[in-house]
Scaffold this motif. Sequence first.
Motif, PDB file in Angstrom:
ATOM      1  N   GLN A 181       5.460  20.578 -81.764  1.00 30.17           N
ATOM      2  CA  GLN A 181       6.552  21.511 -82.016  1.00 30.17           C
ATOM      3  C   GLN A 181       6.947  22.203 -80.706  1.00 30.17           C
ATOM      4  O   GLN A 181       6.124  22.795 -80.023  1.00 30.17           O
ATOM      5  CB  GLN A 181       6.134  22.544 -83.045  1.00 30.17           C
ATOM      6  N   GLY A 182       8.192  22.064 -80.329  1.00 25.98           N
ATOM      7  CA  GLY A 182       8.702  22.703 -79.127  1.00 25.98           C
ATOM      8  C   GLY A 182       8.526  21.891 -77.854  1.00 25.98           C
ATOM      9  O   GLY A 182       9.003  22.296 -76.800  1.00 25.98           O
ATOM     10  N   PHE A 183       7.844  20.740 -77.926  1.00 28.99           N
ATOM     11  CA  PHE A 183       7.593  19.950 -76.718  1.00 28.99           C
ATOM     12  C   PHE A 183       8.896  19.539 -76.044  1.00 28.99           C
ATOM     13  O   PHE A 183       9.020  19.612 -74.819  1.00 28.99           O
ATOM     14  CB  PHE A 183       6.756  18.704 -77.035  1.00 28.99           C
ATOM     15  N   ASP A 184       9.879  19.125 -76.823  1.00 30.12           N
ATOM     16  CA  ASP A 184      11.152  18.671 -76.257  1.00 30.12           C
ATOM     17  C   ASP A 184      11.895  19.776 -75.518  1.00 30.12           C
ATOM     18  O   ASP A 184      12.735  19.491 -74.670  1.00 30.12           O
ATOM     19  CB  ASP A 184      12.050  18.076 -77.337  1.00 30.12           C
ATOM     20  N   ASP A 185      11.587  21.023 -75.834  1.00 25.11           N
ATOM     21  CA  ASP A 185      12.253  22.149 -75.189  1.00 25.11           C
ATOM     22  C   ASP A 185      11.560  22.612 -73.908  1.00 25.11           C
ATOM     23  O   ASP A 185      12.090  23.456 -73.190  1.00 25.11           O
ATOM     24  CB  ASP A 185      12.340  23.335 -76.158  1.00 25.11           C
ATOM     25  N   LEU A 186      10.375  22.074 -73.627  1.00 20.65           N
ATOM     26  CA  LEU A 186       9.631  22.488 -72.434  1.00 20.65           C
ATOM     27  C   LEU A 186      10.263  21.903 -71.171  1.00 20.65           C
ATOM     28  O   LEU A 186      10.710  20.756 -71.166  1.00 20.65           O
ATOM     29  CB  LEU A 186       8.180  22.010 -72.518  1.00 20.65           C
ATOM     30  N   ALA A 203      -1.460  14.375 -79.396  1.00 20.60           N
ATOM     31  CA  ALA A 203      -0.410  14.182 -80.398  1.00 20.60           C
ATOM     32  C   ALA A 203       0.742  13.358 -79.838  1.00 20.60           C
ATOM     33  O   ALA A 203       1.290  12.496 -80.523  1.00 20.60           O
ATOM     34  CB  ALA A 203       0.101  15.532 -80.891  1.00 20.60           C
ATOM     35  N   LEU A 204       1.089  13.604 -78.602  1.00 21.26           N
ATOM     36  CA  LEU A 204       2.201  12.893 -77.968  1.00 21.26           C
ATOM     37  C   LEU A 204       1.967  11.384 -77.964  1.00 21.26           C
ATOM     38  O   LEU A 204       2.879  10.600 -78.226  1.00 21.26           O
ATOM     39  CB  LEU A 204       2.386  13.409 -76.535  1.00 21.26           C
ATOM     40  N   PHE A 205       0.729  10.979 -77.696  1.00 24.73           N
ATOM     41  CA  PHE A 205       0.407   9.555 -77.628  1.00 24.73           C
ATOM     42  C   PHE A 205      -0.216   9.022 -78.917  1.00 24.73           C
ATOM     43  O   PHE A 205      -0.516   7.831 -79.017  1.00 24.73           O
ATOM     44  CB  PHE A 205      -0.511   9.288 -76.430  1.00 24.73           C
ATOM     45  N   GLY A 206      -0.442   9.911 -79.889  1.00 26.51           N
ATOM     46  CA  GLY A 206      -0.997   9.476 -81.170  1.00 26.51           C
ATOM     47  C   GLY A 206      -2.430   9.000 -81.079  1.00 26.51           C
ATOM     48  O   GLY A 206      -2.815   8.063 -81.772  1.00 26.51           O
ATOM     49  N   VAL A 207      -3.206   9.661 -80.217  1.00 20.72           N
ATOM     50  CA  VAL A 207      -4.603   9.288 -80.013  1.00 20.72           C
ATOM     51  C   VAL A 207      -5.479  10.529 -80.118  1.00 20.72           C
ATOM     52  O   VAL A 207      -4.995  11.647 -80.180  1.00 20.72           O
ATOM     53  CB  VAL A 207      -4.810   8.608 -78.631  1.00 20.72           C
ATOM     54  N   GLY A 208      -6.783  10.335 -80.099  1.00 18.23           N
ATOM     55  CA  GLY A 208      -7.717  11.449 -80.135  1.00 18.23           C
ATOM     56  C   GLY A 208      -7.985  12.002 -78.740  1.00 18.23           C
ATOM     57  O   GLY A 208      -7.645  11.376 -77.728  1.00 18.23           O
ATOM     58  N   PRO A 209      -8.605  13.164 -78.674  1.00 18.57           N
ATOM     59  CA  PRO A 209      -8.908  13.801 -77.390  1.00 18.57           C
ATOM     60  C   PRO A 209      -9.741  12.930 -76.452  1.00 18.57           C
ATOM     61  O   PRO A 209      -9.492  12.902 -75.241  1.00 18.57           O
ATOM     62  CB  PRO A 209      -9.668  15.065 -77.779  1.00 18.57           C
ATOM     63  N   ALA A 210     -10.725  12.213 -76.982  1.00 20.95           N
ATOM     64  CA  ALA A 210     -11.567  11.368 -76.121  1.00 20.95           C
ATOM     65  C   ALA A 210     -10.732  10.275 -75.454  1.00 20.95           C
ATOM     66  O   ALA A 210     -10.954   9.944 -74.279  1.00 20.95           O
ATOM     67  CB  ALA A 210     -12.703  10.746 -76.921  1.00 20.95           C
ATOM     68  N   THR A 211      -9.755   9.746 -76.172  1.00 21.79           N
ATOM     69  CA  THR A 211      -8.888   8.714 -75.598  1.00 21.79           C
ATOM     70  C   THR A 211      -8.020   9.290 -74.497  1.00 21.79           C
ATOM     71  O   THR A 211      -7.797   8.639 -73.476  1.00 21.79           O
ATOM     72  CB  THR A 211      -8.027   8.066 -76.706  1.00 21.79           C
ATOM     73  N   VAL A 212      -7.546  10.510 -74.674  1.00 21.69           N
ATOM     74  CA  VAL A 212      -6.748  11.162 -73.624  1.00 21.69           C
ATOM     75  C   VAL A 212      -7.565  11.241 -72.337  1.00 21.69           C
ATOM     76  O   VAL A 212      -7.079  10.882 -71.259  1.00 21.69           O
ATOM     77  CB  VAL A 212      -6.278  12.570 -74.050  1.00 21.69           C
TER      78      VAL A 212
END
Length: 68
Positions: free
Chosen positions: A12-17, A30-39
């Motif tokens: 929410q609001g990412f596009d406005d940053l 969330a942006l890449f649709g993966v879990g934290p460990a994958t990031v």
Amino acid sequence: MGMKTNFREALQGFDDLPDSAGARLPVVAALFGVGPATVWRWSKKQIIPAPSKRGGVALWNVGELRRA
């Protein structure tokens, strides 16, 4: 924002940053649709940009994420 936050809430609001803003781990996941460990794994393998640390918090540059 906890790690169990759904993707819609995290983005929410990412596009406005502005490109110069920093995004925290839940937003990147969330942006890449993966879990934290994958990031973290992708950052280490340079699949996505590495974060910078500000005040002990890992932040990914929004502009670099958009280009990734």
